[in-house]
Structures are given as structure tokens and as C-alpha cells.
Design an enzyme around this catalytic site. Structure first.
Site, PDB file in Angstrom:
ATOM      1  N   LYS A 173      38.451  34.569  54.621  1.00  0.00           N
ATOM      2  CA  LYS A 173      39.599  34.810  53.745  1.00  0.00           C
ATOM      3  C   LYS A 173      40.306  36.096  54.181  1.00  0.00           C
ATOM      4  O   LYS A 173      39.741  37.180  54.110  1.00  0.00           O
ATOM      5  CB  LYS A 173      39.134  34.907  52.297  1.00  0.00           C
ATOM      6  N   THR A 205      44.377  39.996  40.115  1.00  0.00           N
ATOM      7  CA  THR A 205      43.729  39.033  41.010  1.00  0.00           C
ATOM      8  C   THR A 205      42.218  38.975  40.805  1.00  0.00           C
ATOM      9  O   THR A 205      41.491  38.498  41.684  1.00  0.00           O
ATOM     10  CB  THR A 205      44.017  39.402  42.480  1.00  0.00           C
ATOM     11  N   GLY A 207      38.732  37.686  40.135  1.00  0.00           N
ATOM     12  CA  GLY A 207      38.152  36.346  40.146  1.00  0.00           C
ATOM     13  C   GLY A 207      38.642  35.444  41.257  1.00  0.00           C
ATOM     14  O   GLY A 207      38.272  34.260  41.312  1.00  0.00           O
ATOM     15  N   THR A 208      39.435  35.976  42.183  1.00  0.00           N
ATOM     16  CA  THR A 208      40.013  35.144  43.236  1.00  0.00           C
ATOM     17  C   THR A 208      38.942  34.439  44.067  1.00  0.00           C
ATOM     18  O   THR A 208      39.015  33.227  44.321  1.00  0.00           O
ATOM     19  CB  THR A 208      40.896  35.998  44.166  1.00  0.00           C
ATOM     20  N   GLY A 209      37.933  35.190  44.512  1.00  0.00           N
ATOM     21  CA  GLY A 209      36.911  34.618  45.381  1.00  0.00           C
ATOM     22  C   GLY A 209      36.069  33.558  44.687  1.00  0.00           C
ATOM     23  O   GLY A 209      35.786  32.496  45.263  1.00  0.00           O
ATOM     24  N   CYS A 210      35.677  33.846  43.456  1.00  0.00           N
ATOM     25  CA  CYS A 210      34.896  32.876  42.677  1.00  0.00           C
ATOM     26  C   CYS A 210      35.695  31.591  42.473  1.00  0.00           C
ATOM     27  O   CYS A 210      35.170  30.481  42.598  1.00  0.00           O
ATOM     28  CB  CYS A 210      34.524  33.459  41.314  1.00  0.00           C
TER      29      CYS A 210
END
Length: 262
Positions: A173, A205, A207-210
Site C-alpha cells: 500500500k 483516515t 481504520g484505512t488498513g483494517c
């Protein structure tokens, strides 16, 4: 039956990341979400004020309870906190006939550590080898492999370093890079897929990865191929980032329900 996805991750009391973000994403994408809680955090828009991992026995019991009765079409991992939990979860996944999306969570959006330094080797040698897709961000790539990505050209080198640990696919990412686009690279070492989306000027932003990893797992549970699942997940999370909203005094969450509100 509705496709079933199991998230194995920590609880975010503020509701922006972790188990809470995973289940919201799964609901938004039309799958049935289930959870194994690995740790409890005291967390809000300003950061993580405390974290307490659960005993390995409790994590194993939750996992077996769900998988042995209900069954799963995909598993997603997030915060695993310790080497003992990483190794237990890797063992459980290796015995489950379902694709696994591994988000090797190291630190929170605010920079708070969510994985003990002593657990990094377990992630490399136990967890990544059982992953269908590994989804590290650039900080996690550096933490796991020592590769520092400073430009888009470095993403291939980062992916190769992650793939050496055994996941079938690596999704690197590139959201932390500068530029007008958020660029990610998905590869299995042979095929390459470059995913690009407009960069939104929105600081909310959390929580983007989860959210991205859960969206990928949801797509796999519905029978999509890895490239199809990742492409759909990228579209979903881009919309969620664009609609991220203020919450509390710090960094607010992405909006998991943006499609409903639109």
C-alpha cells in the site's frame, strides 16, 4: 448462504479501526462478519491509551467455536499483539480451508505500537507463509523487511521482499507516498497489478488498513479472484476515505457506510 468472513483482530473502543471497522466493512459489502478478539484497546481519535491482549486459550476457543460450527469462506487478521498470539493464529489458519488476508499491523494511525518487537520474527516465519494476501503499508514493509520505500519505483522491491516470506500475493500500500494519486502494487511475483486512485485531501483516515484488508477478504469469500477482490476493495476504501468524518478532537474514521449515505 451468505458468505462468511472471520476477522481475528483487536477491539478499537472508538469504533474506527480493528474489529469494529472489520465488521462494518463486511456488512457494507454483503457478507456475514464474525470475530475473534485478540486484544482490547482503550482508543479514541487521539490515540491508544491502553492495550490488553487476551490469553492464547481464549483466542483459540473463539476461533474453533466459529470455524467448527459456522464455517468460513475467508479469514482476515489484524492486531495480534504478541509472538504467542501470532504463532497460535498462524497455526489455526494453516488448518483452515479458506483464503487468509494478513494485515501485519505494527502501529496505529497515531503511531502507537500494536505489536511487540519480539513478535516480528513470528510474523515473518509463521504468519506470512500462510497468507493468501499480505497487505502491509510502507511502515510495516520497513519493519518486516528493512526495505524503505521512497518512490513508486521502490514498490516492486518492497513486494519482492515481502513475497520472500511466503505469502501467495503481496499488496504493498503506497498511500504514504507523496503525489496526486494513491498507488498500490499487487503482485504474486509474476503478474503485477497497479492500483491507482485520486488522493483525497482528508485527514480523517483512521481504520484505512483494517477496512481494506476486510474488503479484500469479503471479495474472496464471495468467490472473486485475488486481483478482482483487491480492485473492488480499493474502490470501496477510496470512497470511504473521501467520506471520512471528524470524530472527537483528533483523527476521525473513514466512513464504512458511504455507499448507503450516497
Amino acid at each position: 448462504m451468505i458468505p462468511r468472513v472471520l476477522t481475528v483482530a483487536g477491539s478499537d473502543s472508538g469504533g474506527g479501526a480493528g474489529i469494529q471497522a472489520d465488521l462494518k466493512t463486511m456488512l457494507a459489502l454483503g457478507v456475514h462478519g464474525m470475530s475473534v478478539i485478540t486484544a482490547v484497546t482503550a482508543q479514541n481519535s487521539l490515540g491508544v491509551q491502553g492495550a490488553w491482549e487476551l490469553p492464547v486459550q481464549a483466542v483459540r476457543a473463539q476461533y474453533r467455536s466459529v470455524v467448527d460450527d459456522i464455517g468460513v469462506q475467508a479469514v482476515k487478521t489484524g492486531m495480534l499483539a504478541s509472538a504467542e498470539l501470532v504463532e497460535a493464529v498462524a497455526e489455526l489458519i494453516s488448518g483452515t480451508d479458506a483464503p487468509a488476508v494478513v494485515d501485519p499491523v505494527g502501529v496505529s494511525k497515531h503511531g502507537d505500537p500494536l505489536l511487540a518487537a519480539s513478535a516480528l520474527d513470528s510474523v515473518r516465519t509463521k504468519l506470512l507463509p500462510v497468507a493468501t494476501v499480505a497487505t502491509p503499508n510502507l511502515d510495516e514493509v520497513a519493519q518486516l523487511t528493512g526495505v524503505h520505500v521512497e518512490s513508486e519505483d521502490d514498490l516492486r522491491r518492497a513486494a519482492a521482499a515481502v513475497l520472500e516470506y511466503g505469502p501467495r500475493w503481496a499488496l504493498i500500500k503506497g498511500g504514504h507516498l507523496s503525489g496526486d494519486e494513491a498507488v498500490d502494487l499487487l503482485t504474486d511475483g509474476s503478474a503485477e497489478y497497479w492500483l491507482r486512485a485520486p488522493r483525497h485531501d482528508n485527514r480523517h483516515t483512521h481504520g484505512t488498513g483494517c477496512t481494506l484488508a476486510s474488503a479484500v477478504a469479503s471479495g474472496l469469500a464471495k468467490g472473486l479472484t485475488v486481483p478482482e477482490a483487491v480492485t473492488a476493495a480499493k474502490e470501496y476504501v477510496t470512497g470511504a476515505i473521501a467520506a471520512g468524518f471528524a470524530l472527537g478532537a483528533g483523527i476521525g474514521p473513514v466512513d464504512h457506510g458511504w455507499r448507503f449515505r450516497n
